[in-house]
Design a protein around this motif. Structure first.
Motif, mmCIF file in Angstrom:
data_model
loop_
_atom_site.group_PDB
_atom_site.id
_atom_site.type_symbol
_atom_site.label_atom_id
_atom_site.label_comp_id
_atom_site.label_asym_id
_atom_site.label_seq_id
_atom_site.Cartn_x
_atom_site.Cartn_y
_atom_site.Cartn_z
ATOM 1 N N THR A 1 0.831 -1.205 0.000
ATOM 2 C CA THR A 1 0.000 0.000 0.000
ATOM 3 C C THR A 1 0.866 1.256 0.000
ATOM 4 O OG1 THR A 1 -1.839 -1.106 1.131
ATOM 5 C CG2 THR A 1 -1.737 1.303 1.288
ATOM 6 N N LEU A 2 1.890 1.284 0.850
ATOM 7 C CA LEU A 2 2.770 2.452 0.922
ATOM 8 C C LEU A 2 3.526 2.663 -0.386
ATOM 9 C CD1 LEU A 2 4.253 2.109 4.533
ATOM 10 C CD2 LEU A 2 2.523 3.720 3.721
ATOM 11 N N LEU A 3 3.893 1.578 -1.044
ATOM 12 C CA LEU A 3 4.623 1.706 -2.307
ATOM 13 C C LEU A 3 3.760 2.341 -3.393
ATOM 14 C CD1 LEU A 3 6.543 -1.702 -2.414
ATOM 15 C CD2 LEU A 3 7.391 0.546 -1.703
ATOM 16 N N PHE A 4 2.441 2.271 -3.251
ATOM 17 C CA PHE A 4 1.534 2.895 -4.205
ATOM 18 C C PHE A 4 1.156 4.315 -3.801
ATOM 19 C CE2 PHE A 4 0.927 -1.397 -5.721
ATOM 20 C CZ PHE A 4 0.619 -1.234 -7.067
ATOM 21 N N ALA A 5 1.595 4.749 -2.620
ATOM 22 C CA ALA A 5 1.233 6.080 -2.146
ATOM 23 C C ALA A 5 1.940 7.150 -2.989
ATOM 24 C CB ALA A 5 1.609 6.236 -0.673
ATOM 25 N N PRO A 6 1.252 8.248 -3.300
ATOM 26 C CA PRO A 6 1.880 9.316 -4.093
ATOM 27 C C PRO A 6 2.913 10.111 -3.310
ATOM 28 C CG PRO A 6 -0.341 9.942 -3.427
ATOM 29 C CD PRO A 6 -0.159 8.517 -3.013
ATOM 30 N N GLY A 7 2.951 9.954 -2.011
ATOM 31 C CA GLY A 7 3.899 10.686 -1.172
ATOM 32 C C GLY A 7 3.737 10.253 0.274
ATOM 33 N N THR A 8 4.129 11.117 1.199
ATOM 34 C CA THR A 8 4.022 10.824 2.620
ATOM 35 C C THR A 8 2.565 10.579 3.017
ATOM 36 O OG1 THR A 8 5.965 12.178 3.126
ATOM 37 C CG2 THR A 8 4.460 11.711 4.940
ATOM 38 N N VAL A 9 2.344 9.534 3.817
ATOM 39 C CA VAL A 9 0.999 9.196 4.288
ATOM 40 C C VAL A 9 0.842 9.703 5.720
ATOM 41 C CG1 VAL A 9 -0.626 7.332 4.802
ATOM 42 C CG2 VAL A 9 0.892 7.157 2.811
ATOM 43 N N ALA A 10 0.092 10.778 5.887
ATOM 44 C CA ALA A 10 -0.138 11.344 7.217
ATOM 45 C C ALA A 10 -1.098 10.467 8.014
ATOM 46 C CB ALA A 10 -0.686 12.762 7.095
ATOM 47 N N ILE A 11 -0.863 10.379 9.339
ATOM 48 C CA ILE A 11 -1.686 9.545 10.219
ATOM 49 C C ILE A 11 -2.245 10.410 11.334
ATOM 50 C CG2 ILE A 11 -1.731 7.461 11.643
ATOM 51 C CD1 ILE A 11 0.814 6.577 10.281
ATOM 52 N N ASP A 12 -3.512 10.210 11.658
ATOM 53 C CA ASP A 12 -4.135 10.961 12.751
ATOM 54 C C ASP A 12 -3.372 10.740 14.058
ATOM 55 O OD1 ASP A 12 -5.976 11.761 10.960
ATOM 56 O OD2 ASP A 12 -7.686 10.715 11.840
ATOM 57 N N PRO A 13 -3.177 11.795 14.874
ATOM 58 C CA PRO A 13 -2.450 11.650 16.139
ATOM 59 C C PRO A 13 -3.046 10.584 17.063
ATOM 60 C CG PRO A 13 -2.738 13.971 15.590
ATOM 61 C CD PRO A 13 -3.545 13.193 14.599
ATOM 62 N N GLU A 14 -4.384 10.502 17.144
ATOM 63 C CA GLU A 14 -5.001 9.504 18.023
ATOM 64 C C GLU A 14 -4.676 8.088 17.566
ATOM 65 O OE1 GLU A 14 -9.075 10.851 17.891
ATOM 66 O OE2 GLU A 14 -8.940 11.537 19.967
ATOM 67 N N LEU A 15 -4.543 7.903 16.263
ATOM 68 C CA LEU A 15 -4.174 6.592 15.733
ATOM 69 C C LEU A 15 -2.773 6.218 16.188
ATOM 70 C CD1 LEU A 15 -5.408 4.411 13.889
ATOM 71 C CD2 LEU A 15 -4.317 5.542 11.947
ATOM 72 N N VAL A 16 -1.876 7.202 16.194
ATOM 73 C CA VAL A 16 -0.490 6.963 16.597
ATOM 74 C C VAL A 16 -0.376 6.743 18.099
ATOM 75 C CG1 VAL A 16 1.838 7.947 16.663
ATOM 76 C CG2 VAL A 16 0.390 8.298 14.658
ATOM 77 N N HIS A 17 -1.096 7.553 18.888
ATOM 78 C CA HIS A 17 -0.930 7.544 20.337
ATOM 79 C C HIS A 17 -1.824 6.554 21.067
ATOM 80 C CE1 HIS A 17 0.412 11.937 19.562
ATOM 81 N NE2 HIS A 17 1.455 11.144 19.604
ATOM 82 N N VAL A 18 -2.911 6.103 20.430
ATOM 83 C CA VAL A 18 -3.857 5.210 21.109
ATOM 84 C C VAL A 18 -3.989 3.865 20.408
ATOM 85 C CG1 VAL A 18 -6.242 4.903 21.897
ATOM 86 C CG2 VAL A 18 -5.157 7.166 22.027
ATOM 87 N N ASP A 19 -4.386 3.891 19.159
ATOM 88 C CA ASP A 19 -4.791 2.653 18.485
ATOM 89 C C ASP A 19 -3.615 1.758 18.092
ATOM 90 O OD1 ASP A 19 -7.636 3.437 18.446
ATOM 91 O OD2 ASP A 19 -6.926 4.980 17.079
ATOM 92 N N LEU A 20 -2.548 2.344 17.553
ATOM 93 C CA LEU A 20 -1.387 1.526 17.218
ATOM 94 C C LEU A 20 -0.735 0.925 18.470
ATOM 95 C CD1 LEU A 20 0.194 3.565 14.289
ATOM 96 C CD2 LEU A 20 -0.660 1.227 14.184
#
Length: 324
Positions: free
Chosen positions: A261-280
């Protein structure tokens, strides 16, 4: 058409398309003389993961990166807490050595690697490369481990995906199976597009994030094939293979699916802060907690299964209360 109808239509398309790919892809490959082990590790694994891959690629290309990462994160939490927990709550799950020695450590390592990549609040295109390499190394180790398994496993696989013997191979069935395989792939592509468009529109209408939609509706929907397969195998009594595939699917989602999926991304893939700090971190914690539960006694008991389901209910409740 209302967003919820696009979501439902997309989910139906993903589930139906994945079923066609798995069933007729396995029959076609085996009918052409491909060993059952390789069929399971390629056609079946890819088929059950195609919904996540299709959703992820479509999401990052439309700027909804948090939906893609949220889908992977939510799917793994659903797999390990809800689906695995339900299966154990119905009947205790005995575990094989491969699950304990290879699958569980690999799952924990893959989850931690994704967390490390995500701490800066974004995923880079180049970070897809080590994730894909991780998946390839895991597949190689899995093939070596699988080759040592006895004929019972192969017989169970053959029973789950019955195919004609090579000597019975005929052009007609091969063409039919090939056609249905292509139909399944096309349905998956359109289903992913409908699902992502509906999910983004619904998130906008409700004023919530793409990540929340990915963690809930999309994650549960794309996990439907695994849920049906695992529960069915629980009543049939052949859950050892199903549980191994469930954990393996979680590893594959974190590495190959997200990596591609990342290899098909047109550039940097931004992630919501709550996803980084809670869900992951929650996903990493779930991956690490499952290990000790399974290693103790080499089985997952009914009580432990009920505990996993209860943990998912609490997590889902948190998402609804705190994030909407």
């Amino acid at each position: 058409m209302p967003p919820i109808l696009w979501i439902i239509l997309g989910l139906v398309g993903l589930i139906f398309g994945a079923e066609l790919v798995v069933r007729y892809g396995a029959r076609l490959a085996s009918g052409l003389g491909v060993p059952p082990i390789l069929v399971g590790l390629t056609v079946v694994s890819l088929g059950t993961s195609l919904p996540e891959l299709a959703v992820g690629i479509d999401a990052v290309r439309t700027g909804a990166g948090s939906l893609a990462v949220g889908n992977i994160t939510g799917t793994n939490i659903v797999n390990l807490l809800l689906i695995l927990g339900l299966s154990a709550a119905i009947r205790p799950i005995p575990l094989g050595l491969q699950t304990l020695r290879l699958d569980l450590p690999a799952m924990g390592a893959a989850a931690f690697l994704l967390l490390v990549f995500s701490v800066d609040g974004a995923l880079q295109v180049w970070e897809g490369v080590p994730l894909v390499v991780f998946a390839i190394v895991y597949i190689v180790l899995l093939v070596r481990s699988t080759r040592r398994e006895n004929a019972v496993v192969l017989a169970e696989f053959a029973e789950e995906y019955p195919v004609s013997r090579p000597r019975e191979r005929r052009a007609g069935p091969i063409l039919l199976q090939s056609g249905l395989l292509v139909v399944g792939l096309v349905v998956i592509v359109f289903g992913a597009q409908w699902l992502v468009e509906g999910a983004v529109d619904l998130a906008t209408a409700l004023g919530v994030s793409d990540a929340l939609i990915g963690l809930t509706i999309v994650a549960i929907g794309t996990s439907a094939p695994e849920l049906a397969t695992t529960i069915l195998s629980t009543f049939r009594g052949d859950r050892d293979i199903a549980v191994g595939n469930l954990i393996g699917s979680s590893i594959f989602n974190l590495t190959m699916i997200l990596g591609v999926t990342l290899l098909f991304a047109p550039g940097t893939v931004a992630i919501d802060p709550e996803l980084v700090h809670v869900d992951l971190p929650a996903m990493v914690a779930v991956s690490l907690v499952c290990g000790p539960l399974m290693i103790s006694g080499r089985r997952l008991s009914r009580a432990e299964g009920i505990g996993l389901v209860a943990a998912y209910v609490l997590y889902f409740g948190y998402l609804i209360v705190a994030r909407t």
